[in-house]
Write a protein that holds these residues in place. Structure first.
Motif, PDB file in Angstrom:
ATOM      1  N   VAL A   1       0.928  -1.401  -0.028  1.00 47.36           N
ATOM      2  CA  VAL A   1      -0.198   0.092   0.073  1.00 47.36           C
ATOM      3  C   VAL A   1       0.924   0.990   0.056  1.00 47.36           C
ATOM      4  CG1 VAL A   1      -1.602   1.115   1.217  1.00 47.36           C
ATOM      5  CG2 VAL A   1      -1.814  -1.678   1.057  1.00 47.36           C
ATOM      6  N   SER A   2       0.521   1.615  -0.879  1.00 46.01           N
ATOM      7  CA  SER A   2       1.662   3.040  -1.271  1.00 46.01           C
ATOM      8  C   SER A   2       0.554   4.418  -1.633  1.00 46.01           C
ATOM      9  CB  SER A   2       2.622   3.054  -1.608  1.00 46.01           C
ATOM     10  OG  SER A   2       3.013   3.895  -3.016  1.00 46.01           O
ATOM     11  N   TYR A   3       0.691   5.819  -0.678  1.00 41.49           N
ATOM     12  CA  TYR A   3       0.320   7.593  -1.034  1.00 41.49           C
ATOM     13  C   TYR A   3       1.106   7.893  -1.543  1.00 41.49           C
ATOM     14  CZ  TYR A   3      -1.835   5.829   3.826  1.00 41.49           C
ATOM     15  OH  TYR A   3      -2.653   5.011   4.581  1.00 41.49           O
ATOM     16  N   ILE A   4       0.084   9.271  -1.473  1.00 40.47           N
ATOM     17  CA  ILE A   4       0.511  10.164  -2.212  1.00 40.47           C
ATOM     18  C   ILE A   4      -0.527  11.509  -1.651  1.00 40.47           C
ATOM     19  CG2 ILE A   4       1.549   9.539  -4.499  1.00 40.47           C
ATOM     20  CD1 ILE A   4      -0.644  10.689  -6.482  1.00 40.47           C
ATOM     21  N   PHE A   5      -0.218  12.678  -1.625  1.00 40.44           N
ATOM     22  CA  PHE A   5      -0.521  13.161  -0.708  1.00 40.44           C
ATOM     23  C   PHE A   5      -0.719  14.518  -1.593  1.00 40.44           C
ATOM     24  CE2 PHE A   5       1.393  11.218   2.394  1.00 40.44           C
ATOM     25  CZ  PHE A   5       0.692  11.050   3.066  1.00 40.44           C
ATOM     26  N   GLN A   6      -1.805  15.123  -1.033  1.00 40.71           N
ATOM     27  CA  GLN A   6      -2.337  16.844  -1.492  1.00 40.71           C
ATOM     28  C   GLN A   6      -0.903  17.842  -1.636  1.00 40.71           C
ATOM     29  OE1 GLN A   6      -5.366  18.846   0.408  1.00 40.71           O
ATOM     30  NE2 GLN A   6      -5.220  20.702  -0.535  1.00 40.71           N
ATOM     31  N   ASP A   7      -0.761  17.285  -0.294  1.00 37.52           N
ATOM     32  CA  ASP A   7       0.515  18.723  -0.177  1.00 37.52           C
ATOM     33  C   ASP A   7       2.258  17.811  -0.662  1.00 37.52           C
ATOM     34  OD1 ASP A   7       2.978  20.403   0.771  1.00 37.52           O
ATOM     35  OD2 ASP A   7       2.646  19.446   2.601  1.00 37.52           O
ATOM     36  N   TYR A   8       1.580  18.773  -2.168  1.00 35.93           N
ATOM     37  CA  TYR A   8       3.208  18.065  -2.608  1.00 35.93           C
ATOM     38  C   TYR A   8       4.520  18.419  -2.355  1.00 35.93           C
ATOM     39  CZ  TYR A   8       1.784  21.662  -5.538  1.00 35.93           C
ATOM     40  OH  TYR A   8       1.846  22.941  -5.705  1.00 35.93           O
ATOM     41  N   GLN A   9       4.594  19.425  -1.555  1.00 36.94           N
ATOM     42  CA  GLN A   9       5.802  20.257  -1.346  1.00 36.94           C
ATOM     43  C   GLN A   9       6.188  19.171  -0.331  1.00 36.94           C
ATOM     44  OE1 GLN A   9       5.265  23.647  -2.946  1.00 36.94           O
ATOM     45  NE2 GLN A   9       7.374  22.792  -4.167  1.00 36.94           N
ATOM     46  N   GLY A  10       5.413  18.960   1.092  1.00 41.44           N
ATOM     47  CA  GLY A  10       5.548  18.272   1.628  1.00 41.44           C
ATOM     48  C   GLY A  10       5.980  17.293   2.005  1.00 41.44           C
ATOM     49  N   SER A  11       5.942  16.486   1.022  1.00 37.37           N
ATOM     50  CA  SER A  11       5.860  15.106   0.746  1.00 37.37           C
ATOM     51  C   SER A  11       7.046  14.568   0.852  1.00 37.37           C
ATOM     52  CB  SER A  11       5.253  14.721  -0.718  1.00 37.37           C
ATOM     53  OG  SER A  11       3.684  15.021   0.175  1.00 37.37           O
ATOM     54  N   PHE A  12       8.453  15.482   0.452  1.00 35.54           N
ATOM     55  CA  PHE A  12       9.366  15.845   0.266  1.00 35.54           C
ATOM     56  C   PHE A  12      10.497  15.945   1.593  1.00 35.54           C
ATOM     57  CE2 PHE A  12       7.553  15.246  -4.007  1.00 35.54           C
ATOM     58  CZ  PHE A  12       8.829  14.039  -4.449  1.00 35.54           C
ATOM     59  N   THR A  13      11.633  15.904   1.937  1.00 34.32           N
ATOM     60  CA  THR A  13      12.243  16.586   2.900  1.00 34.32           C
ATOM     61  C   THR A  13      13.398  16.707   2.502  1.00 34.32           C
ATOM     62  OG1 THR A  13      12.156  13.708   4.204  1.00 34.32           O
ATOM     63  CG2 THR A  13      13.932  15.573   3.834  1.00 34.32           C
ATOM     64  N   PRO A  14      12.876  18.522   2.734  1.00 35.79           N
ATOM     65  CA  PRO A  14      13.478  19.175   1.916  1.00 35.79           C
ATOM     66  C   PRO A  14      15.060  19.472   1.599  1.00 35.79           C
ATOM     67  CG  PRO A  14      12.753  20.326   4.159  1.00 35.79           C
ATOM     68  CD  PRO A  14      12.722  19.570   3.845  1.00 35.79           C
ATOM     69  N   PHE A  15      15.630  18.431   2.706  1.00 40.62           N
ATOM     70  CA  PHE A  15      17.081  18.595   1.931  1.00 40.62           C
ATOM     71  C   PHE A  15      18.174  17.841   1.984  1.00 40.62           C
ATOM     72  CE2 PHE A  15      15.918  18.935   6.477  1.00 40.62           C
ATOM     73  CZ  PHE A  15      16.253  16.902   6.799  1.00 40.62           C
ATOM     74  N   HIS A  16      16.627  17.172   1.112  1.00 35.00           N
ATOM     75  CA  HIS A  16      17.523  15.958   0.345  1.00 35.00           C
ATOM     76  C   HIS A  16      16.469  15.808  -1.062  1.00 35.00           C
ATOM     77  CE1 HIS A  16      16.823  12.931   4.360  1.00 35.00           C
ATOM     78  NE2 HIS A  16      17.846  13.419   4.329  1.00 35.00           N
ATOM     79  N   THR A  17      17.872  14.720  -1.515  1.00 31.67           N
ATOM     80  CA  THR A  17      17.294  15.093  -3.337  1.00 31.67           C
ATOM     81  C   THR A  17      16.565  13.962  -3.360  1.00 31.67           C
ATOM     82  OG1 THR A  17      18.882  13.815  -3.643  1.00 31.67           O
ATOM     83  CG2 THR A  17      20.286  16.484  -3.701  1.00 31.67           C
ATOM     84  N   ILE A  18      15.886  14.853  -5.453  1.00 32.80           N
ATOM     85  CA  ILE A  18      14.766  13.933  -5.310  1.00 32.80           C
ATOM     86  C   ILE A  18      15.442  11.768  -4.501  1.00 32.80           C
ATOM     87  CG2 ILE A  18      13.430  12.875  -7.376  1.00 32.80           C
ATOM     88  CD1 ILE A  18      13.105  15.411  -5.720  1.00 32.80           C
ATOM     89  N   GLY A  19      16.714  12.326  -5.605  1.00 34.46           N
ATOM     90  CA  GLY A  19      17.382  10.700  -5.627  1.00 34.46           C
ATOM     91  C   GLY A  19      17.199   9.947  -4.167  1.00 34.46           C
ATOM     92  N   GLN A  20      17.604  10.694  -3.256  1.00 34.75           N
ATOM     93  CA  GLN A  20      17.995  10.384  -2.377  1.00 34.75           C
ATOM     94  C   GLN A  20      16.576   9.266  -1.225  1.00 34.75           C
ATOM     95  OE1 GLN A  20      19.629  14.254  -0.437  1.00 34.75           O
ATOM     96  NE2 GLN A  20      21.835  12.812   0.363  1.00 34.75           N
ATOM     97  N   HIS A  21      15.487  10.094  -1.891  1.00 35.26           N
ATOM     98  CA  HIS A  21      13.955   9.772  -1.489  1.00 35.26           C
ATOM     99  C   HIS A  21      14.020   8.170  -1.790  1.00 35.26           C
ATOM    100  CE1 HIS A  21      13.279  14.265  -0.373  1.00 35.26           C
ATOM    101  NE2 HIS A  21      12.414  13.109   0.452  1.00 35.26           N
ATOM    102  N   PHE A  22      14.263   8.294  -3.270  1.00 34.56           N
ATOM    103  CA  PHE A  22      14.507   7.375  -4.222  1.00 34.56           C
ATOM    104  C   PHE A  22      15.140   6.533  -3.147  1.00 34.56           C
ATOM    105  CE2 PHE A  22      12.468   9.474  -7.653  1.00 34.56           C
ATOM    106  CZ  PHE A  22      11.345   8.340  -8.390  1.00 34.56           C
ATOM    107  N   GLU A  23      16.265   6.683  -2.828  1.00 33.86           N
ATOM    108  CA  GLU A  23      17.588   5.985  -2.382  1.00 33.86           C
ATOM    109  C   GLU A  23      16.281   4.498  -1.179  1.00 33.86           C
ATOM    110  OE1 GLU A  23      21.212   4.979  -2.408  1.00 33.86           O
ATOM    111  OE2 GLU A  23      20.478   4.481  -4.464  1.00 33.86           O
ATOM    112  N   GLU A  24      15.548   5.859  -0.017  1.00 36.29           N
ATOM    113  CA  GLU A  24      15.363   5.149   1.017  1.00 36.29           C
ATOM    114  C   GLU A  24      14.569   4.282   1.259  1.00 36.29           C
ATOM    115  OE1 GLU A  24      15.225   8.368   3.791  1.00 36.29           O
ATOM    116  OE2 GLU A  24      13.377   8.366   3.667  1.00 36.29           O
TER     117      GLU A  24
END
Lengths: 264, 282
Positions: free
Chosen positions: A86-109
């Protein structure tokens, strides 16, 4: 095949109930829309599915997914389900990403938590996921603040679908986007749904967003599901007056002045 | 016009501060280099034939009442005072920040218990608690460090907690949980970087206070014990000779003032650099 089966789910806070005894099933590959006003308990239902309710809220009933009741699952097993099934996406796209991680680091995680892949394989997988949502590979090294709203929402979709979950819960993903971007995001979701065969639980207050895509619609009011049926049935022959009100109050070009008919 | 003037004045002040900071730091660098390369006296070598000597080439700042070289003791005292100050600060941060993040992320009963403990520490003045603790545990620099950590961890825990509470409701923390991360990893990867900026600012502002605390407690005999060349202890040693050799008290006193000044400048600089809230307000 049923992907998710919610039975007699109630959610209550310290003082009052938010959701009362709702039940619904979501089939494999289905686009299931949960529609209702803000405060009707849609988002709470979504949170309950992932055991993500705030600490002072309590859910009772059953939520079956893959032969297990998610409400009584210990935290360790729940971590396995989240993100993977089960996975999620939210209304607040800005808040869904940790501001000091790159998009790539989110994938890595996500990849490092659930998969055992080499670094090159992970990068490869992330790149093809980015391309599949229409983003360039360069976005991998960008920070969230460097992407536009539409791009961020696409990136979050890419991450959410990376592990091929059975169910994607989309909690008002288009509400904060401009109409052009939200159209593209909806088209993208529909396309990815066909490619991956995942079911989508689409939560929205706006029937316009589901008219074209939803297979079935459930209408929620004050914590109750008052109507569940095939999308065309609900949209064209609504059984409840509240549903009619909801349909009429969605602004559309065919019905420029919704107010007179809204009071029926 | 007036706004422009104010902006210019602020800019001018910032530059002045930066220049002062740079000057002080280069002075410190010279002192460090001198200590490492030139210094060849033993700070604890007692030589009664050379006591209370005035300035000379052999003893640039003279000698004290036991014939020990004052410059040597001052420079090596910097290691003691600043070194112990930094160590105390580091331990306080390492203890306080994880407790604060943990309390913030858990919330509820754990949070309330932790914060009531913190409040009870905060309700006493720093100096009093430090004096009582090092008095109870016995004089000595280790006990003094312990006392300072006990006093100081609270503010770091509170700072970390308040930062975490403002961040934990945001969707990216939820997203990290959805992605199957454990609480420990969320704390380290997603919350700690938020906290660190604020902690650096507070720590650099605190360094001066801690150095002052170490020196003042050493002065009243609770911290570093003779013959350790600690500045507060040196001040205390020099008291009987204040009328005949006032410089013996002036030098360590001046050092304390300078170091506290530098750490305050450094703190201000860090705050201007990292503190986003100030930027938004002004």
């Amino acid at each position: 095949m049923t992907v998710l089966s919610v039975k007699q789910l109630s959610i209550a806070g310290p003082q009052n109930g938010v959701v009362h005894q709702i039940s619904f099933d979501i089939q494999q590959g289905e686009w299931f829309a949960l529609v209702g006003q803000s405060g009707s308990g849609k988002s709470m239902t979504a949170s309950a599915i992932g055991q993500l309710l705030p600490p002072n809220m309590k859910a009772t009933g059953e939520i079956w997914c893959g032969g297990r009741n998610l409400l009584s699952l210990p935290p360790g097993e729940m971590r396995e389900i989240r993100g993977k099934r089960v996975s999620y996406i939210f209304q607040d796209y800005q808040g869904s990403f940790t501001p000091f991680h790159t998009i790539g680091q989110h994938f890595e995680e996500v990849q490092r938590t659930h998969l055992t892949l080499s670094k090159a394989e992970r990068r490869q997988q992330a790149n093809s996921a980015l391309i599949s949502v229409g983003l360039q590979e360069e976005m991998y090294d960008r920070y969230p603040a460097q992407l536009s709203g539409g791009q961020l929402q696409r990136a979050s979709i890419a991450i959410a679908l990376l592990l091929r979950p059975d169910l994607l819960i989309a909690d008002e993903p288009t509400t904060a986007l401009d109409s052009m971007s939200s159209f593209r995001v909806l088209e993208l979701l529909a396309k990815l749904q066909q490619d991956t065969g995942c079911a989508i639980l689409f939560i929205t207050h706006d029937l316009r967003h589901v008219r074209k895509y939803a297979d079935r619609i459930a209408v929620m009011k004050d914590g109750h599901i008052i109507e569940t049926d095939a999308a065309q049935q609900v949209l064209h022959q609504p059984q409840q007056s509240f549903t009619r009100l909801l349909i009429h109050s969605s602004f559309s070009f065919g019905n420029l002045n919704p107010l007179p008919s809204a009071g029926e | 016009m007036e706004i422009m003037h104010a902006v210019n004045a602020a800019l001018h002040r910032t530059r002045l501060k930066a220049a002062a900071l740079l000057f002080m730091l280069s002075l410190a660098l010279v002192a460090v280099l001198y200590t490492l390369l030139v210094l060849n006296h033993d700070p604890n070598l007692v030589s009664l034939t050379e006591r209370l000597l005035p300035m000379s080439l052999g003893h640039p700042l003279g000698t004290d009442h036991l014939g020990r070289d004052v410059l040597t003791r001052l420079l090596l005292g910097a290691q003691q005072t600043v070194g112990y100050g930094l160590l105390a600060l580091l331990i306080a941060v390492v203890v306080g920040v994880p407790i604060g993040i943990w309390a913030g992320i858990k919330g509820g009963l754990i949070d309330r218990i932790m914060m009531r403990i913190a409040d009870s520490f905060l309700s006493f003045p720093d100096t009093i608690v430090a004096i009582v603790l090092s008095g109870l545990l016995g004089a000595g620099i280790e006990n003094l460090l312990l006392a300072i950590v006990v006093v100081k961890w609270v503010s770091y825990a509170r700072l970390a907690r308040s930062t975490v509470i403002s961040e934990r409701e945001k969707d990216y923390i939820l997203m990290a949980r959805i992605n199957g991360l454990r609480t420990g990893r969320i704390m380290r990867k997603h919350l700690l970087p938020h906290v660190i900026g604020h902690v650096v600012v507070l720590a650099s502002l605190d360094l001066g206070k801690i150095i002052l605390l170490i020196s003042s407690l050493s002065y009243i005999g609770l911290g570093a014990q003779p013959p350790a060349p600690e500045w507060g202890a040196m001040l205390n040693d020099a008291r009987p000779y204040f009328q005949s050799n006032p410089t013996l008290m002036i030098y360590p006193g001046l050092m304390i003032v300078l170091v506290v000044l530098v750490s305050n400048l450094l703190g201000d600089y860090c705050r201007d650099k990292f503190d986003v809230t100030k930027e938004v307000q002004s």
